[in-house]
Enzyme design. Structure first.
Site, mmCIF file in Angstrom:
data_model
loop_
_atom_site.group_PDB
_atom_site.id
_atom_site.type_symbol
_atom_site.label_atom_id
_atom_site.label_comp_id
_atom_site.label_asym_id
_atom_site.label_seq_id
_atom_site.Cartn_x
_atom_site.Cartn_y
_atom_site.Cartn_z
ATOM 1 N N ALA A 8 5.422 9.714 -4.821
ATOM 2 C CA ALA A 8 6.527 8.891 -5.323
ATOM 3 C C ALA A 8 7.590 8.690 -4.252
ATOM 4 O O ALA A 8 8.780 8.655 -4.539
ATOM 5 C CB ALA A 8 7.138 9.559 -6.551
ATOM 6 N N ALA A 9 7.151 8.549 -3.000
ATOM 7 C CA ALA A 9 8.125 8.424 -1.909
ATOM 8 C C ALA A 9 8.340 6.987 -1.475
ATOM 9 O O ALA A 9 9.276 6.676 -0.743
ATOM 10 C CB ALA A 9 7.678 9.265 -0.711
ATOM 11 N N ARG A 27 10.103 -4.486 -3.759
ATOM 12 C CA ARG A 27 9.873 -5.730 -4.510
ATOM 13 C C ARG A 27 10.554 -5.722 -5.883
ATOM 14 O O ARG A 27 10.652 -6.760 -6.537
ATOM 15 C CB ARG A 27 8.366 -5.974 -4.668
ATOM 16 N N GLN A 41 9.308 13.625 1.644
ATOM 17 C CA GLN A 41 8.636 12.936 2.750
ATOM 18 C C GLN A 41 9.696 12.035 3.389
ATOM 19 O O GLN A 41 10.064 11.015 2.827
ATOM 20 C CB GLN A 41 7.456 12.101 2.209
ATOM 21 N N GLY A 56 2.342 7.093 5.175
ATOM 22 C CA GLY A 56 1.061 6.846 4.521
ATOM 23 C C GLY A 56 0.770 7.865 3.431
ATOM 24 O O GLY A 56 1.379 8.930 3.370
ATOM 25 N N ASP A 88 4.076 5.724 -10.250
ATOM 26 C CA ASP A 88 4.350 4.397 -10.822
ATOM 27 C C ASP A 88 3.174 3.828 -11.622
ATOM 28 O O ASP A 88 2.995 2.627 -11.688
ATOM 29 C CB ASP A 88 4.742 3.420 -9.703
ATOM 30 N N ASN A 104 4.993 -2.775 -9.180
ATOM 31 C CA ASN A 104 5.665 -3.045 -7.913
ATOM 32 C C ASN A 104 6.823 -4.024 -8.037
ATOM 33 O O ASN A 104 7.708 -4.037 -7.192
ATOM 34 C CB ASN A 104 4.657 -3.600 -6.894
HETATM 35 C C1 UD1 Z 1 -3.091 2.765 -2.119
HETATM 36 C C2 UD1 Z 1 -4.507 3.119 -1.669
HETATM 37 C C3 UD1 Z 1 -5.451 2.027 -2.160
HETATM 38 C C4 UD1 Z 1 -5.362 1.919 -3.664
HETATM 39 C C5 UD1 Z 1 -3.937 1.685 -4.108
HETATM 40 C C6 UD1 Z 1 -3.832 1.761 -5.602
HETATM 41 C C7 UD1 Z 1 -4.280 4.289 0.449
HETATM 42 C C8 UD1 Z 1 -4.378 4.185 1.916
HETATM 43 N N1 UD1 Z 1 -4.517 3.189 -0.223
HETATM 44 O O1 UD1 Z 1 -2.759 1.546 -1.520
HETATM 45 O O2 UD1 Z 1 -6.774 2.338 -1.770
HETATM 46 O O3 UD1 Z 1 -6.184 0.853 -4.122
HETATM 47 O O4 UD1 Z 1 -3.078 2.687 -3.549
HETATM 48 O O5 UD1 Z 1 -2.549 1.397 -6.003
HETATM 49 O O6 UD1 Z 1 -4.005 5.353 -0.073
HETATM 50 N N2 UD1 Z 1 3.355 6.741 -1.052
HETATM 51 C C9 UD1 Z 1 4.116 7.787 -0.608
HETATM 52 N N3 UD1 Z 1 4.295 7.953 0.737
HETATM 53 C C10 UD1 Z 1 3.740 7.109 1.633
HETATM 54 C C11 UD1 Z 1 2.969 6.037 1.161
HETATM 55 C C12 UD1 Z 1 2.785 5.881 -0.185
HETATM 56 O O7 UD1 Z 1 4.638 8.577 -1.387
HETATM 57 O O8 UD1 Z 1 3.939 7.339 2.819
HETATM 58 C C13 UD1 Z 1 3.181 6.578 -2.494
HETATM 59 C C14 UD1 Z 1 3.857 5.333 -3.009
HETATM 60 O O9 UD1 Z 1 5.152 5.623 -3.463
HETATM 61 C C15 UD1 Z 1 2.949 4.914 -4.148
HETATM 62 C C16 UD1 Z 1 1.593 5.424 -3.721
HETATM 63 O O10 UD1 Z 1 1.823 6.404 -2.756
HETATM 64 O O11 UD1 Z 1 3.288 5.533 -5.362
HETATM 65 C C17 UD1 Z 1 0.710 4.312 -3.180
HETATM 66 O O12 UD1 Z 1 1.337 3.768 -2.076
HETATM 67 P P1 UD1 Z 1 1.171 2.240 -1.733
HETATM 68 O O13 UD1 Z 1 1.868 1.948 -0.487
HETATM 69 O O14 UD1 Z 1 1.496 1.427 -2.918
HETATM 70 O O15 UD1 Z 1 -0.385 2.203 -1.443
HETATM 71 P P2 UD1 Z 1 -1.270 0.942 -1.357
HETATM 72 O O16 UD1 Z 1 -1.185 0.405 -0.020
HETATM 73 O O17 UD1 Z 1 -0.990 0.048 -2.498
HETATM 74 CA CA CA Z 2 0.583 0.044 -4.459
#
Ligand code: UD1
Ligand code: CA
Length: 491
Positions: free
Chosen positions: A6-7, A12, A72, A77, A105, A230
């Site tokens: 949840a970071a 959007r 974080q 990532g 989310d 989102n």
């Molecule tokens: C990610 C998955 C993708 C999947 C999708 C589902 C990866 C590389 N990709 O993509 O395969 O289909 O979710 O929604 O994992 N978050 C953090 N820290 C970070 C990055 C993300 O806490 O550094 C959290 C976000 O807050 C979110 C979740 O991880 O709740 C997913 O992150 P997001 O950037 O939306 O991932 P996607 O690129 O959509």
């Molecule tokens: Ca996402």
């Protein structure tokens, strides 16, 4: 053990409030995720926070003080986020064998689905098990790439995928169970060799395969459970779907809902069989409605308890109790602390606040009741004001059992009208009225005889007066003196 990611930024949403605090059916997005995680009974729930983390941490302290948070600092990532989550568990002697990863989310995800995912993981003796769904438009999601045997080989992000991979409609929900040793080892092997230059948690699956582990998938038909929020368009769609499901459940449990399109019920509301909800009804917070009550049309109840067989029409009520068989509205406003007894009435254009209105007491018309105790069976006439505020202090008014307060009276608190007392219409009561007494506090009536004929001669009013006087004189043998005596006796 559950790690909730949840970071992320949630840019959007275009909101000053963290995306995770936006609500669906009365609860925050994060609230649903944490509830589902907690319901599977893990040793620990860790929420990885980053963006707007002050808001997120404060919210968690309120709704789920049992969870740990891991910070974080930079969003490098999903793989890096899980590393941060694990770092927050460094004080544990050892990690449990299974680590569930979910997102903050995805409000529709249920604990049943997480338990099904764990069941699949255990029966397949897998190193990783991923929750997947097949959706019509998989744009943006990671795709589940299976080998010729149908086993999951790896996950490829949309932006890293070629056309053939993009044609795959089975998507990664981002929800997994990992064998903890595989997860720790796999995170150590991650690189940023991808389009976003991030550490992808998804790459742990290919790593698990590379060391001979099994990767399983649990595919669910209900794609809403994997749906993240989102932006506000998705938030609205999620609210509509959640509400649709809540209403279906209540209808199946015996609640009549005339117009589901305009009826909104929060997930925390409790309804009994044979409740009827009419169009434009919104039930929020910890509201409960007992059997046989009818709510609506056009009613909003927030944290309100409604008793059996009560009726509430066109009203707005908050933190109040409406007793069994009671009657509210149309056009009533019940502010916090209103308690209406059994078979009581709060009628049209009535506002109440911090008011106890006992059994069978009635406040039917155009009245303000602030800081009051109204006794059993008491009757408050039209247009009565319980004046509770002198500009500095608020005080209480008491009206006793079966008392009768005449229309257009003001009860200037603090004041006590005893049991079985009367207040004459139009009184401004500033002192107590004893039981059995009539309180009168108004100017005495005086009629100025013949005023219209003298001061408004020649008008239609005067003509009407003259005609009435003439016909009275013709039909009555009452002398003017007798008439005057009779009138003053009448008061
Ligand atoms: C990610 C998955 C993708 C999947 C999708 C589902 C990866 C590389 N990709 O993509 O395969 O289909 O979710 O929604 O994992 N978050 C953090 N820290 C970070 C990055 C993300 O806490 O550094 C959290 C976000 O807050 C979110 C979740 O991880 O709740 C997913 O992150 P997001 O950037 O939306 O991932 P996607 O690129 O959509
Ligand atoms: Ca996402």
């Amino acid at each position: 053990m559950v790690i909730v990611l949840a970071a992320g930024g949630g840019t959007r949403m275009k909101s000053s409030r963290s995306k995770l605090l936006h609500e669906v059916a009365g609860h925050s997005l994060l609230g649903y995720s944490v509830s589902a995680a907690t319901e599977i009974g893990p040793e620990e729930v860790v929420v990885v926070v980053g963006h707007q983390r002050d808001q997120v941490q404060a919210h968690l302290a309120e709704i789920a003080p049992h969870v740990r948070t891991a910070v974080q600092e930079e969003q490098l990532g999903t793989g890096h986020a899980v590393e941060c989550g694990l770092a927050a568990l460094a004080d544990l002697a050892q990690l449990p064998p299974e680590i569930v990863v979910t997102y903050g989310d995805v409000p529709m995800l249920t604990s049943e689905t997480l338990l099904d995912l764990l069941f699949e993981h255990r029966t397949q003796r897998a190193s990783v098990t991923v929750l997947t769904a097949t959706i019509a438009d998989p744009t943006g999601y990671g795709r589940i790439v299976r080998d010729t045997d149908g086993h999951v080989a790896r996950i490829v992000e949309h932006r890293d995928a070629d056309d053939e991979t993009r044609a795959i409609t089975e998507i990664n929900s981002g929800i997994y169970v990992f064998d903890s040793a595989t997860l720790e080892a796999g995170l150590g092997q991650l690189d940023t060799d991808n389009d976003q230059g991030e550490l992808y948690l998804t790459d742990v699956l290919a790593y698990a395969r590379s060391i001979g582990g099994a990767v399983a998938a649990h595919r669910i038909a209900d794609h809403w459970q994997t749906e993240g929020i989102n932006d506000r368009v998705q938030l609205s769609a999620m609210n509509a779907e959640m509400n649709r499901r809540i209403l279906l459940d209540w209808m199946r449990a015996g609640v009549t809902i005339l117009d589901p399109a305009t009826t909104w019920v929060h997930s925390s509301v409790d309804l009994a069989p044979d409740v009827t909800l009419l169009p434009g009804t919104s039930l929020e917070g910890a509201t409960s409605v007992a059997a046989g009550a009818t709510i609506g049309p056009e009613v909003t109840l927030k944290d309100v308890e409604v008793g059996e067989g009560a009726t509430v029409v066109r009203a707005h009520a908050e933190l109040s109790v409406i007793g069994p068989g009671a009657d509210v509205g149309p056009y009533a406003r019940l502010r916090p602390g209103t308690r209406l007894g059994a078979k009581g009435k709060i009628g049209t254009f009535v506002e109440t606040k911090n008011a106890q209105i006992a059994e069978a007491a009635k406040v039917p018309h155009q009245t303000y009741v602030g800081d009051a105790e109204i006794g059993r069976g008491a009757n408050i006439g039209a247009g009565v004001i319980f004046a509770n505020y002198d500009g500095v202090n608020k005080s209480t008014t008491v009206v006793g059992d079966y008392s009768f307060v005449g229309s257009n009276s003001v009860l200037a608190a603090p004041v006590v009208v005893g049991d079985g007392a009367y207040v004459a219409a139009g009184s401004t009561i500033t002192g107590d009225v004893g039981s059995g007494d009539l309180g009168v506090a108004r100017g005495r009536q005086r009629n100025i005889r013949g005023w219209v004929l003298r001061k408004r001669a020649g008008t239609k009013v005067a003509a009407a007066a003259q005609e009435a006087l003439d016909s009275a004189a013709g039909t009555s043998d009452e002398t003017p003196a007798a008439r005057e005596a009779k009138e003053s006796n009448g008061r």
